[in-house]
Design a protein around this motif. Sequence first.
Motif, PDB file in Angstrom:
ATOM      1  N   GLU A   1      40.552  34.790  43.254  1.00 15.04           N
ATOM      2  CA  GLU A   1      40.084  35.160  41.925  1.00 15.04           C
ATOM      3  C   GLU A   1      38.582  34.958  41.766  1.00 15.04           C
ATOM      4  OE1 GLU A   1      41.828  33.911  37.672  1.00 15.04           O
ATOM      5  OE2 GLU A   1      40.928  32.265  38.763  1.00 15.04           O
TER       6      GLU A   1
ATOM      7  N   PHE B   1      35.698  37.553  41.309  1.00 17.86           N
ATOM      8  CA  PHE B   1      35.758  38.306  40.063  1.00 17.86           C
ATOM      9  C   PHE B   1      35.140  37.516  38.905  1.00 17.86           C
ATOM     10  CE2 PHE B   1      37.779  39.328  36.044  1.00 17.86           C
ATOM     11  CZ  PHE B   1      37.288  40.621  35.902  1.00 17.86           C
TER      12      PHE B   1
ATOM     13  N   PRO C   1      45.812  35.283  39.516  1.00 19.31           N
ATOM     14  CA  PRO C   1      44.390  35.608  39.612  1.00 19.31           C
ATOM     15  C   PRO C   1      43.991  36.755  38.687  1.00 19.31           C
ATOM     16  CG  PRO C   1      45.430  35.628  41.784  1.00 19.31           C
ATOM     17  CD  PRO C   1      46.525  35.493  40.778  1.00 19.31           C
TER      18      PRO C   1
ATOM     19  N   ASN D   1      41.665  39.928  37.861  1.00 22.58           N
ATOM     20  CA  ASN D   1      40.909  40.888  38.650  1.00 22.58           C
ATOM     21  C   ASN D   1      40.400  41.986  37.726  1.00 22.58           C
ATOM     22  OD1 ASN D   1      43.101  42.653  38.208  1.00 22.58           O
ATOM     23  ND2 ASN D   1      44.137  41.771  39.967  1.00 22.58           N
ATOM     24  N   ASP D   2      39.684  42.908  38.295  1.00 24.38           N
ATOM     25  CA  ASP D   2      39.038  43.923  37.465  1.00 24.38           C
ATOM     26  C   ASP D   2      40.059  44.770  36.716  1.00 24.38           C
ATOM     27  OD1 ASP D   2      36.437  44.913  36.717  1.00 24.38           O
ATOM     28  OD2 ASP D   2      37.098  46.812  37.591  1.00 24.38           O
ATOM     29  N   GLN D   3      41.174  45.040  37.384  1.00 24.26           N
ATOM     30  CA  GLN D   3      42.186  45.890  36.751  1.00 24.26           C
ATOM     31  C   GLN D   3      42.751  45.216  35.508  1.00 24.26           C
ATOM     32  OE1 GLN D   3      46.083  46.294  38.206  1.00 24.26           O
ATOM     33  NE2 GLN D   3      46.256  47.545  36.363  1.00 24.26           N
TER      34      GLN D   3
END
Lengths: 158, 184
Positions: B83, B86, B161, B163-165
């Motif tokens: 993670e 990010f 984690p 993340n960008d999504q």
Amino acid sequence: MRLALLALLFLMTTPLPGHAVNPDEVLADPALETRAREISKGLRCLVCQNQSIDDSDASLAKDLRVLVRERLTAGDSNEQVIAYVVSRYGDFVLLKPPVNKATLALWLGPFLLIICGLIAIVLFFRRNAKTATTAAAPAPLSDEEEKQLAKLLAESDR
Amino acid sequence: MSNKRLLFIIPLLVFMILVGYFAVGLTKDPSRLPNMLAGKPVPEFTLAPLLGRDDKGFSRTDLLDDVTLVNVFGSWCVACRVEHPFLMALRENNQIPIHAIDWREEDPQAGPQWLKRFGDPYTLVGDDPKSKAAISFGVTGAPETFLVDKKGVVRFKHIGPLNDQVWQSTLLPLVQQLRKESTP
């Protein structure tokens, strides 16, 4: 020698109580410690999920055991300690699900099924009994039938 | 006759209903607990600062005037490594203040060393070696991330984690909405 071997075998096969409670966690007050153990046995370890925090070696379980003991020492009742943990982790943390709207079917389902089964059994035997009595005591012969019977018997005698 | 036929269909119906229940149940992950804090104020907590960090530690009062993220991590946590880049990117773009609870470090040096090695995206970090804050947040594993609004109310929790999504689809719209809410 044989006795010693037997003793060894006994020791090896006797299950030892597998408590995860570390000696340094145990409270000095035995009454409080008993209550702590009792509460811990009903709380689910959130890492392993099918063990109580009393049985689990997970570090989060250890911290929860310590928290239970701290709260008891601070004067909380058993219910207050459990309510606190539930307020953080939800009903899932209780190994024995509480009776509420979501679990009502779970708690009452077996009894409902038993009642349904009993009703089915009673109905089945009642119907059987009815057919049995009608078969045992057929209606007496009518006059017409008596005449026919007498006629048939007379014919066979000939 | 039709009555009797109905009687035979009932077990099948009951069976189908049970299958339906179990089918739905199978899609749920039992390790995902409900977020008990959703809509509730952040619990009371006060954590000591991490060694070598010049902040004053981390407590509830730090969460009362801005929309923030509270990230639970540990140097022992493998998923936190995944993670981490990010979070660094979030920090670089100044998206949102990220505070952290450094959870269950056996060695008080481990957390600071980890941050030195991989970068430090956090505004405030509290050291929580005994799960004091983690338990009051209802944390079951790391990483977990809480979104806290301007009034210090927990509005969302992400397990696992970030993340960008997840950020684009879930958190960012929420953050923008929370920022529009008036300050107390």
